[in-house]
Write a protein that holds these residues in place. Structure first.
Motif, PDB file in Angstrom:
ATOM      1  N   GLU A   4       0.846  -1.178   0.000  1.00  0.00           N
ATOM      2  CA  GLU A   4       0.000   0.000   0.000  1.00  0.00           C
ATOM      3  C   GLU A   4       0.889   1.237   0.000  1.00  0.00           C
ATOM      4  N   ILE A   5       0.667   2.147  -0.950  1.00  0.00           N
ATOM      5  CA  ILE A   5       1.437   3.393  -0.996  1.00  0.00           C
ATOM      6  C   ILE A   5       0.947   4.306   0.110  1.00  0.00           C
ATOM      7  N   THR A   6       1.809   4.577   1.066  1.00  0.00           N
ATOM      8  CA  THR A   6       1.441   5.383   2.232  1.00  0.00           C
ATOM      9  C   THR A   6       2.203   6.710   2.310  1.00  0.00           C
ATOM     10  N   HIS A   7       3.306   6.818   1.584  1.00  0.00           N
ATOM     11  CA  HIS A   7       4.132   8.022   1.637  1.00  0.00           C
ATOM     12  C   HIS A   7       4.529   8.426   0.213  1.00  0.00           C
ATOM     13  N   ILE A   8       4.552   9.707  -0.036  1.00  0.00           N
ATOM     14  CA  ILE A   8       5.053  10.257  -1.293  1.00  0.00           C
ATOM     15  C   ILE A   8       6.047  11.355  -0.934  1.00  0.00           C
ATOM     16  N   PHE A   9       7.268  11.223  -1.417  1.00  0.00           N
ATOM     17  CA  PHE A   9       8.325  12.182  -1.096  1.00  0.00           C
ATOM     18  C   PHE A   9       8.736  12.945  -2.353  1.00  0.00           C
ATOM     19  N   GLU A  10       8.823  14.257  -2.231  1.00  0.00           N
ATOM     20  CA  GLU A  10       9.321  15.097  -3.322  1.00  0.00           C
ATOM     21  C   GLU A  10      10.679  15.662  -2.922  1.00  0.00           C
ATOM     22  N   THR A  11      11.671  15.442  -3.779  1.00  0.00           N
ATOM     23  CA  THR A  11      12.986  15.993  -3.476  1.00  0.00           C
ATOM     24  C   THR A  11      13.031  17.506  -3.683  1.00  0.00           C
ATOM     25  N   HIS A  12      12.170  18.022  -4.572  1.00  0.00           N
ATOM     26  CA  HIS A  12      12.136  19.463  -4.813  1.00  0.00           C
ATOM     27  C   HIS A  12      10.973  19.766  -5.743  1.00  0.00           C
ATOM     28  N   ARG A  13      10.704  21.030  -5.925  1.00  0.00           N
ATOM     29  CA  ARG A  13       9.690  21.449  -6.888  1.00  0.00           C
ATOM     30  C   ARG A  13      10.314  21.388  -8.276  1.00  0.00           C
ATOM     31  N   ASN A  14       9.862  20.441  -9.078  1.00  0.00           N
ATOM     32  CA  ASN A  14      10.452  20.236 -10.389  1.00  0.00           C
ATOM     33  C   ASN A  14      10.175  21.402 -11.331  1.00  0.00           C
ATOM     34  N   GLU A  15      11.135  21.661 -12.205  1.00  0.00           N
ATOM     35  CA  GLU A  15      11.003  22.697 -13.220  1.00  0.00           C
ATOM     36  C   GLU A  15      10.724  22.102 -14.593  1.00  0.00           C
ATOM     37  N   ASP A  16      11.031  20.830 -14.792  1.00  0.00           N
ATOM     38  CA  ASP A  16      11.003  20.273 -16.144  1.00  0.00           C
ATOM     39  C   ASP A  16       9.864  19.294 -16.390  1.00  0.00           C
ATOM     40  N   LEU A  17       9.043  19.014 -15.392  1.00  0.00           N
ATOM     41  CA  LEU A  17       7.899  18.127 -15.594  1.00  0.00           C
ATOM     42  C   LEU A  17       6.882  18.365 -14.493  1.00  0.00           C
ATOM     43  N   ILE A  18       5.651  17.917 -14.743  1.00  0.00           N
ATOM     44  CA  ILE A  18       4.584  18.064 -13.763  1.00  0.00           C
ATOM     45  C   ILE A  18       4.674  16.938 -12.739  1.00  0.00           C
ATOM     46  N   TYR A  38       5.117  14.705   1.164  1.00  0.00           N
ATOM     47  CA  TYR A  38       6.082  15.484   1.942  1.00  0.00           C
ATOM     48  C   TYR A  38       7.014  16.228   1.004  1.00  0.00           C
ATOM     49  N   HIS A  39       7.212  17.514   1.308  1.00  0.00           N
ATOM     50  CA  HIS A  39       8.008  18.409   0.472  1.00  0.00           C
ATOM     51  C   HIS A  39       8.830  19.297   1.399  1.00  0.00           C
ATOM     52  N   GLY A  40       9.919  19.839   0.897  1.00  0.00           N
ATOM     53  CA  GLY A  40      10.785  20.656   1.718  1.00  0.00           C
ATOM     54  C   GLY A  40      10.244  22.053   1.970  1.00  0.00           C
ATOM     55  N   PRO A  41      10.842  22.769   2.920  1.00  0.00           N
ATOM     56  CA  PRO A  41      10.454  24.162   3.177  1.00  0.00           C
ATOM     57  C   PRO A  41      10.635  24.987   1.903  1.00  0.00           C
ATOM     58  N   ASN A  42       9.607  25.716   1.511  1.00  0.00           N
ATOM     59  CA  ASN A  42       9.635  26.371   0.208  1.00  0.00           C
ATOM     60  C   ASN A  42       9.377  27.873   0.340  1.00  0.00           C
ATOM     61  N   PRO A  43      10.427  28.682   0.350  1.00  0.00           N
ATOM     62  CA  PRO A  43      10.245  30.132   0.467  1.00  0.00           C
ATOM     63  C   PRO A  43       9.461  30.736  -0.683  1.00  0.00           C
ATOM     64  N   GLU A  66       3.707  28.165  -0.683  1.00  0.00           N
ATOM     65  CA  GLU A  66       3.260  26.897  -0.126  1.00  0.00           C
ATOM     66  C   GLU A  66       2.931  25.899  -1.227  1.00  0.00           C
ATOM     67  N   VAL A  67       3.449  24.679  -1.089  1.00  0.00           N
ATOM     68  CA  VAL A  67       3.038  23.573  -1.951  1.00  0.00           C
ATOM     69  C   VAL A  67       1.740  23.039  -1.337  1.00  0.00           C
ATOM     70  N   VAL A  68       0.623  23.384  -1.940  1.00  0.00           N
ATOM     71  CA  VAL A  68      -0.665  23.242  -1.257  1.00  0.00           C
ATOM     72  C   VAL A  68      -1.063  21.787  -0.993  1.00  0.00           C
ATOM     73  N   PHE A  69      -0.483  20.863  -1.743  1.00  0.00           N
ATOM     74  CA  PHE A  69      -0.880  19.464  -1.592  1.00  0.00           C
ATOM     75  C   PHE A  69       0.073  18.673  -0.701  1.00  0.00           C
ATOM     76  N   ALA A  70       1.062  19.343  -0.093  1.00  0.00           N
ATOM     77  CA  ALA A  70       2.107  18.621   0.643  1.00  0.00           C
ATOM     78  C   ALA A  70       2.254  19.146   2.064  1.00  0.00           C
ATOM     79  N   GLU A  71       2.765  18.274   2.923  1.00  0.00           N
ATOM     80  CA  GLU A  71       3.205  18.661   4.263  1.00  0.00           C
ATOM     81  C   GLU A  71       4.699  18.961   4.204  1.00  0.00           C
ATOM     82  N   THR A  72       5.163  19.826   5.088  1.00  0.00           N
ATOM     83  CA  THR A  72       6.566  20.210   5.081  1.00  0.00           C
ATOM     84  C   THR A  72       7.404  19.213   5.879  1.00  0.00           C
TER      85      THR A  72
END
Length: 450
Positions: free
Chosen positions: A46-60, A75-80, A83-89
């Motif tokens: 069961e997929i329970t976690h999704i991790f983003e290394t950064h806000r991508n520039e080259d794909l959705i 989960y996404h990193g602190p983003n000055p 806010e990445v509205v669909f993610a927790e920091t």
């Protein structure tokens, strides 16, 4: 433990599924994300976690879509930048358990301010981390670009240096899992391999061989990278969250009359360059299917309509998949059948191909009515060029075509002729008629020179 790499062709994007104890995490999912659900379910996970290394520039990013499909938390990193509205920091030191695995967060800014790396620990083997998802901080053979904050160029290059030291301290045994492989626009010196270790990179990666922080900063700010206009679209969609990809990834089939009268903003011929040069529909631009990820974002604007011309149905589907992954969904249809249409007398255009002897002769006899236009990138141009040629990068022709004279004769060249075909096709779609392509381009010129 289950582990699999999912590679997105064209973009050379690498995403991952890792699982244990009945749970799975996905790292940097792409927009058409059913593949992750299918693979996880096939393994009983069961997929329970999704991790983003950064806000991508080259794909959705597919994170918000995959989250809605599975209920997994993103989960996404602190983003000055917002806010990445669909993610927790997620922040430095946060840990997530998946059976025997522990995934630890490292903050690794530099490529982007919000960049994270995710370190994999296995409780059954405690002598150092097993691996690390490095995103766009560390690649195989290269490191991330740092040109997205030009007003802070020294600062962000220094941040990347510090982040790389942090990754290197994980130990030589740690396997690195980057977000891109060779061919990506996110780096220029990546190896063809998609696997490595921290130890191997410390010994062989040219950027990691720079030990002085100030020297590293100067090397990074001296790099030259291009930023296609669609990067801004990707950044916005990856803050707001994009809609799901179309369920049917195949354009509606159109006939010759329909395609020629469609009124599409862009008629894109995705066949190979020789096919396009030999005969294409009037007004069509040349963008071979494998070059769509690299160049479509230079010439297409959000909301513009697209009609595709291909040599076969599967080519239409592949072209649509590439376009959808970078946010160009407004594909009104596709056509297959240029050769039969030509045989039936349909109007066609062509672009001649010329060889090295013809180019050399024109250079010797040029009276000012002809230009050899080099469309390679700046670094290639600085390494070697043909005397008498002029330079505009192929992507920058998106606007700089207006600087050119439509009654002038241009021969387009690059390294082999592929990008020259894209450039010639774009100019042809803008009404330029006096065009040809240097077949073999710089490669042929070097071979002829000995």
């Amino acid at each position: 433990m289950y582990f699999e790499t999912i590679k997105t062709p064209g973009l050379s994007q690498l995403s991952y599924i890792i699982g244990a104890g009945g749970q799975a995490a996905v790292i940097d999912p792409r927009r058409d994300c059913e593949v992750y659900v299918d693979k996880a379910r096939a393994e009983g996970l069961e997929i329970t976690h999704i991790f983003e290394t950064h806000r991508n520039e080259d794909l959705i990013s597919g994170s918000p879509i995959l989250s809605e499909m599975t209920g997994a938390r993103v989960y996404h990193g602190p983003n000055p930048a917002g806010e990445v509205v669909f993610a927790e920091t997620a922040r430095e030191g946060d840990c997530f358990e998946l059976g025997q695995l522990r995934i630890e967060v490292l903050e690794t800014p530099g490529h982007t301010d919000d960049h994270l790396a995710f370190v994999i620990h296995d409780s059954e083997y405690s002598e150092g981390p097993v691996g690390v998802f490095t995103g766009d901080a560390l690649f195989v053979g290269d490191v991330g670009r740092t040109d997205f904050y030009p007003e802070r160029k020294e600062e962000v290059a220094g941040l990347l240096y510090d982040s790389l030291q942090k990754i290197c301290r994980l130990g030589d045994q740690a396997i690195i899992y980057p977000a891109h492989g060779a061919g990506s626009v996110c780096g220029s010196g990546m190896a063809d391999r998609e696997f490595s270790t921290v130890g191997h990179e410390r010994r062989n990666n040219p950027r990691l061989r720079i030990f002085d922080r100030d020297e590293f900063i100067q090397a990074k700010i001296a790099e030259h990278h291009y930023q296609p206009p669609y990067f801004r679209l990707m950044e916005r969609l990856n803050l707001e969250g994009a809609d799901a990809a179309p369920r049917i990834m195949r354009p509606r089939r159109m006939g010759l009359q329909q395609i020629t009268k469609s009124g599409a903003d862009h008629l894109i011929d995705v066949r190979e360059p020789l096919g396009y040069a030999g005969g294409h529909l009037p007004g069509a631009m040349c963008l071979p299917v494998g070059m769509i990820p690299a160049f479509a974002g230079w010439f297409i604007t959000e909301g513009e309509t697209i009609a595709l011309v291909a040599s076969e149905e599967d080519q239409l589907a592949e072209a649509m998949a590439h376009l959808v992954r970078i946010g160009f969904d407004n594909i009104i249809g596709g056509y297959v059948g240029v050769v039969p249409a030509a045989a039936q007398g349909a109007a066609m255009r062509s672009v001649p191909m010329i060889n090295t002897d013809e180019v050399a002769q024109r250079l010797d006899q040029n009276g000012g009515q002809w230009t050899l236009l080099d469309v390679r990138d700046l670094e290639e141009r600085q390494q070697t060029s043909i005397d008498g040629s002029e330079h505009i990068y192929v992507g920058e022709l998106n606007t700089r075509w207006k600087e050119l004279k439509q009654d002038h004769h241009y021969t387009l060249m690059c390294a082999s002729g592929m990008r020259a075909s894209v450039a010639a096709g774009w100019l042809a779609s803008k009404g330029f008629e006096h065009l040809d392509i240097y077949l073999g381009s710089m490669g042929a010129w070097k071979n002829a020179s000995g």
